[in-house]
Design a protein around this motif. Sequence first.
Motif, short mmCIF file in Angstrom:
data_model
loop_
_atom_site.label_atom_id
_atom_site.label_comp_id
_atom_site.label_asym_id
_atom_site.label_seq_id
_atom_site.Cartn_x
_atom_site.Cartn_y
_atom_site.Cartn_z
N LYS A 78 0.83 -1.22 0.00
CA LYS A 78 0.00 0.00 0.00
C LYS A 78 0.86 1.27 0.00
CE LYS A 78 -4.02 -2.09 2.27
NZ LYS A 78 -4.82 -2.16 3.53
N LYS A 79 2.11 1.13 0.49
CA LYS A 79 3.06 2.25 0.49
C LYS A 79 3.93 2.24 -0.77
CE LYS A 79 3.55 2.66 5.54
NZ LYS A 79 2.79 1.52 6.08
N ASN A 80 3.54 1.38 -1.75
CA ASN A 80 4.29 1.22 -3.00
C ASN A 80 5.70 0.69 -2.76
OD1 ASN A 80 2.18 2.13 -4.73
ND2 ASN A 80 2.65 4.24 -4.11
N ILE A 81 5.85 -0.15 -1.73
CA ILE A 81 7.13 -0.78 -1.42
C ILE A 81 6.98 -2.26 -1.76
CG2 ILE A 81 8.78 -1.35 0.38
CD1 ILE A 81 7.78 1.21 1.83
N LYS A 82 7.91 -2.78 -2.57
CA LYS A 82 7.80 -4.15 -3.03
C LYS A 82 8.33 -5.14 -1.99
CE LYS A 82 7.94 -3.02 -7.96
NZ LYS A 82 8.64 -3.23 -9.24
N ALA A 83 7.50 -6.12 -1.69
CA ALA A 83 7.85 -7.13 -0.70
C ALA A 83 7.38 -8.49 -1.18
CB ALA A 83 7.23 -6.80 0.65
N ILE A 84 8.08 -9.53 -0.77
CA ILE A 84 7.77 -10.90 -1.18
C ILE A 84 7.58 -11.77 0.05
CG2 ILE A 84 8.76 -12.99 -2.23
CD1 ILE A 84 10.09 -11.19 -4.29
N ALA A 85 6.56 -12.60 0.02
CA ALA A 85 6.34 -13.58 1.08
C ALA A 85 6.53 -14.98 0.52
CB ALA A 85 4.93 -13.43 1.66
N LEU A 86 7.43 -15.75 1.10
CA LEU A 86 7.62 -17.14 0.68
C LEU A 86 6.68 -18.02 1.47
CD1 LEU A 86 11.49 -17.62 0.32
CD2 LEU A 86 9.82 -16.96 -1.40
N THR A 87 5.59 -18.41 0.85
CA THR A 87 4.60 -19.27 1.51
C THR A 87 4.61 -20.64 0.86
OG1 THR A 87 2.77 -18.68 0.02
CG2 THR A 87 3.18 -17.22 1.91
N SER A 88 3.86 -21.55 1.44
CA SER A 88 3.80 -22.92 0.93
C SER A 88 3.10 -22.99 -0.42
CB SER A 88 3.07 -23.81 1.93
OG SER A 88 1.77 -23.32 2.16
N GLN A 89 2.44 -21.92 -0.81
CA GLN A 89 1.71 -21.93 -2.07
C GLN A 89 2.61 -21.62 -3.27
OE1 GLN A 89 -2.00 -19.73 -1.82
NE2 GLN A 89 -2.15 -20.19 0.34
N LEU A 90 3.87 -21.26 -3.02
CA LEU A 90 4.81 -21.01 -4.11
C LEU A 90 5.52 -22.30 -4.48
CD1 LEU A 90 6.51 -17.62 -3.09
CD2 LEU A 90 4.48 -17.97 -4.49
N ASN A 91 5.57 -22.62 -5.79
CA ASN A 91 6.34 -23.79 -6.22
C ASN A 91 7.81 -23.38 -6.43
OD1 ASN A 91 6.60 -22.59 -8.81
ND2 ASN A 91 4.64 -23.49 -9.47
N GLN A 92 8.63 -24.34 -6.82
CA GLN A 92 10.07 -24.08 -6.91
C GLN A 92 10.39 -22.99 -7.93
OE1 GLN A 92 12.81 -27.37 -6.53
NE2 GLN A 92 14.04 -26.63 -8.26
N ASP A 93 9.73 -23.02 -9.08
CA ASP A 93 9.97 -22.00 -10.10
C ASP A 93 9.60 -20.61 -9.59
OD1 ASP A 93 10.91 -23.87 -11.87
OD2 ASP A 93 8.98 -24.13 -12.91
N GLN A 94 8.49 -20.53 -8.86
CA GLN A 94 8.06 -19.23 -8.32
C GLN A 94 9.04 -18.73 -7.25
OE1 GLN A 94 4.12 -20.66 -7.24
NE2 GLN A 94 3.16 -19.29 -8.74
N ILE A 95 9.61 -19.66 -6.48
CA ILE A 95 10.60 -19.27 -5.47
C ILE A 95 11.86 -18.71 -6.14
CG2 ILE A 95 12.20 -20.20 -3.73
CD1 ILE A 95 9.95 -22.12 -2.88
N ILE A 96 12.29 -19.36 -7.22
CA ILE A 96 13.48 -18.90 -7.95
C ILE A 96 13.21 -17.52 -8.54
CG2 ILE A 96 14.92 -19.32 -9.98
CD1 ILE A 96 14.57 -22.35 -9.37
N THR A 97 12.01 -17.32 -9.09
CA THR A 97 11.64 -16.00 -9.64
C THR A 97 11.63 -14.93 -8.55
OG1 THR A 97 10.28 -17.04 -11.35
CG2 THR A 97 9.83 -14.72 -10.86
N ALA A 98 11.13 -15.30 -7.37
CA ALA A 98 11.08 -14.35 -6.25
C ALA A 98 12.49 -13.89 -5.88
CB ALA A 98 10.40 -15.00 -5.05
N PHE A 99 13.43 -14.82 -5.82
CA PHE A 99 14.80 -14.44 -5.46
C PHE A 99 15.48 -13.64 -6.58
CE2 PHE A 99 14.39 -17.54 -2.04
CZ PHE A 99 15.06 -16.88 -1.01
N ASP A 100 15.11 -13.89 -7.84
CA ASP A 100 15.63 -13.07 -8.94
C ASP A 100 15.16 -11.63 -8.79
OD1 ASP A 100 17.01 -15.15 -10.06
OD2 ASP A 100 15.46 -15.65 -11.55
N ASN A 101 13.90 -11.46 -8.38
CA ASN A 101 13.37 -10.11 -8.16
C ASN A 101 14.11 -9.41 -7.02
OD1 ASN A 101 11.38 -10.07 -10.17
ND2 ASN A 101 9.91 -11.15 -8.87
N LEU A 102 14.45 -10.18 -5.99
CA LEU A 102 15.18 -9.60 -4.86
C LEU A 102 16.61 -9.22 -5.24
CD1 LEU A 102 13.86 -12.08 -2.16
CD2 LEU A 102 13.59 -9.60 -2.02
N ARG A 103 17.22 -9.99 -6.13
CA ARG A 103 18.61 -9.71 -6.53
C ARG A 103 18.70 -8.60 -7.58
NH1 ARG A 103 22.05 -14.75 -8.32
NH2 ARG A 103 23.69 -13.15 -8.27
#
Length: 631
Positions: A78-103
């Motif tokens: 809501k503050k236009n700050i990007k954040a990621i939550a690693l939950t059980s609903q993310l598969n391996q490909d989505q987890i890798i994509t999340a870390f690419d966004n963080l890097r």
Amino acid sequence: MSTPLKILKNYWGYSQFKYPQKKIIESTLARRNSIVLLPTGGGKSLCYQIPTMLLDGVCIVISPLIALIQDQVNSLKKKNIKAIALTSQLNQDQIITAFDNLRFGDFKFLYLSPEKLQSALIQEKIKQLKVAIIAIDEAHCISEWGHDFRPSYLQLKILKELQPNAIFMALTATATQKVLDDIQQNLEIDNALLFKKSFQRNNLHYNVITTEDIYGKTLQIVRKINASLIIYTNSRKQTKEVCDFLLKNNFKSSFYHGGLSSTQKNIAYTKWMKNETPIMVATNAFGMGIDKPNVRAVIHINIPNSLENFIQEAGRAGRDDKTAYSILLTNKSNLFDTSTRFIANLASTKIVKNIYHHLNQYYAIAIGETPSKLFDFSLQEFCHTYTLKLLQTYNAIKVLERENILLLDENYNKKSTLKFLVSNSKVFDYINLKPSKSKLIKLILRSYGGIFDHYTIINEYTLSKKLNCTKNNIVKQLNELHTNGIVNYNYKNTTSKLSFLVPRDDKHTINAISKNIEQQNNLKLEKLKAVISYIEDSKTCRNIQLLSYFNETLIKPCGTCDNCLAKEETGNLSPIILEHIITALKKQPYSSQELATFLNHPESNILDSLKILLEKNKITITSQNKFKLNV
């Protein structure tokens, strides 16, 4: 002053921050590790969020609660700050994509549970990040002496190996000195500064009221305060019961518990925040991220399990620094029932071993096998299969989860929902045409409120037990109602997912954790005893009792709690309270409860004064059990 500190002057209202928030932020920007103990509502999350925005790198936040993770991620978005939550609903490909966004992207925050951190993939990905801050939220979970010990927190020290140059911050809202020592030792936070704010709240008046009529007394308090408040109960069922009771007495109320859908929770929360329904009746699921300044009272109508929980929940009143009240309603029967139920539902080593054995049977797991799949799990169906107690079984499963033997994902959002698409009158027209659906429709209407207004989570298994038929039969009937346009029914096969983390070994697995089980059960019992001691101590200042529990010393009594007020008035019982009662009874007869409602004196003193007036023949009792003056 450094450039980051200059920026802080206009960042997120930093100039309005109080001690120790400013000191924590400035210390973090100076790259100092810290342990932060701030009472609920103290703004702990800002202590790591603001420095992260001013430093180069991301912030890793460890939190045990999926709901709290989602709440904070949504707040940042809501503050236009990007954040990621690693939950059980993310598969391996989505987890890798999340870390690419963080890097490589401009994401600043990574939220995950301590259990997720055990993944080799996630550990390797964290090692590749540029990390500014590692924040361990709910850090008391690392201590066996804390009120919510989680062994998975003991593994968090691996973060020191993965990111040795990161700034470490451990945060909690409630911790005794023993727990604070464990946090520093178990997390191996070097040269950590301790920032601690007193639990004393001068504007919050603590009261314990003994009454045989809990609901009636609640109504009196609500009527007297006539402002926004929270009523805490210990059961989901009771939240709706109390809410309905207040609505029938013309008080706008909502209810909230963990079993509601996200839509229902948001509706209840929004209405409460906007004062459309100023009263919220809730379980302790209502609390995370709650920051409404004008809550005038928090009422507990059941006994909390610990003083840690109690002080957090009570602390949601009076955040605007104006006078507010913490009121705990109780009686001897309530105390006895709470203790009895608590002991009956504790999961002993024997019970945990039994539940673990049944779970392996239930899913046909062989000795030595570690299944890789996620299993659909319904607690009610499992308990029915083996004739088990629901709450005791749930507690046993939570023990197995705490000890990293299995994982129960209750946030797996695959729950059946139902909403009526036609009016109430057309529903009954349909029943006349299709009498075979009458029992099911009427049961649904009795069981679920608001089902005409919004999608409601339903449990087909519960409905089937009440109608003495199979779950498949209920699903079939609901699908027919859906096809006929009466309802919109979204069927999901499970409410939870369960996974096994270690090979099956019925004896060794549980024997290895038996000491932990009994130690935690004893600790829980001691914490409940501390609550009961607080309730039963009618002499010592409430603030002194609470602060002493958290290793603080308050030399002077607060003068505002029920015990302090009772002491002040005991010596002047006749001239003060008697005069007030006589003045009130000159207008009309009143019951003792009515007098206690609008006269600003403890109920016990009102009763003592009425006895004196009766003995002196100044008043008499009417046939309606009210007191009136003798003429």
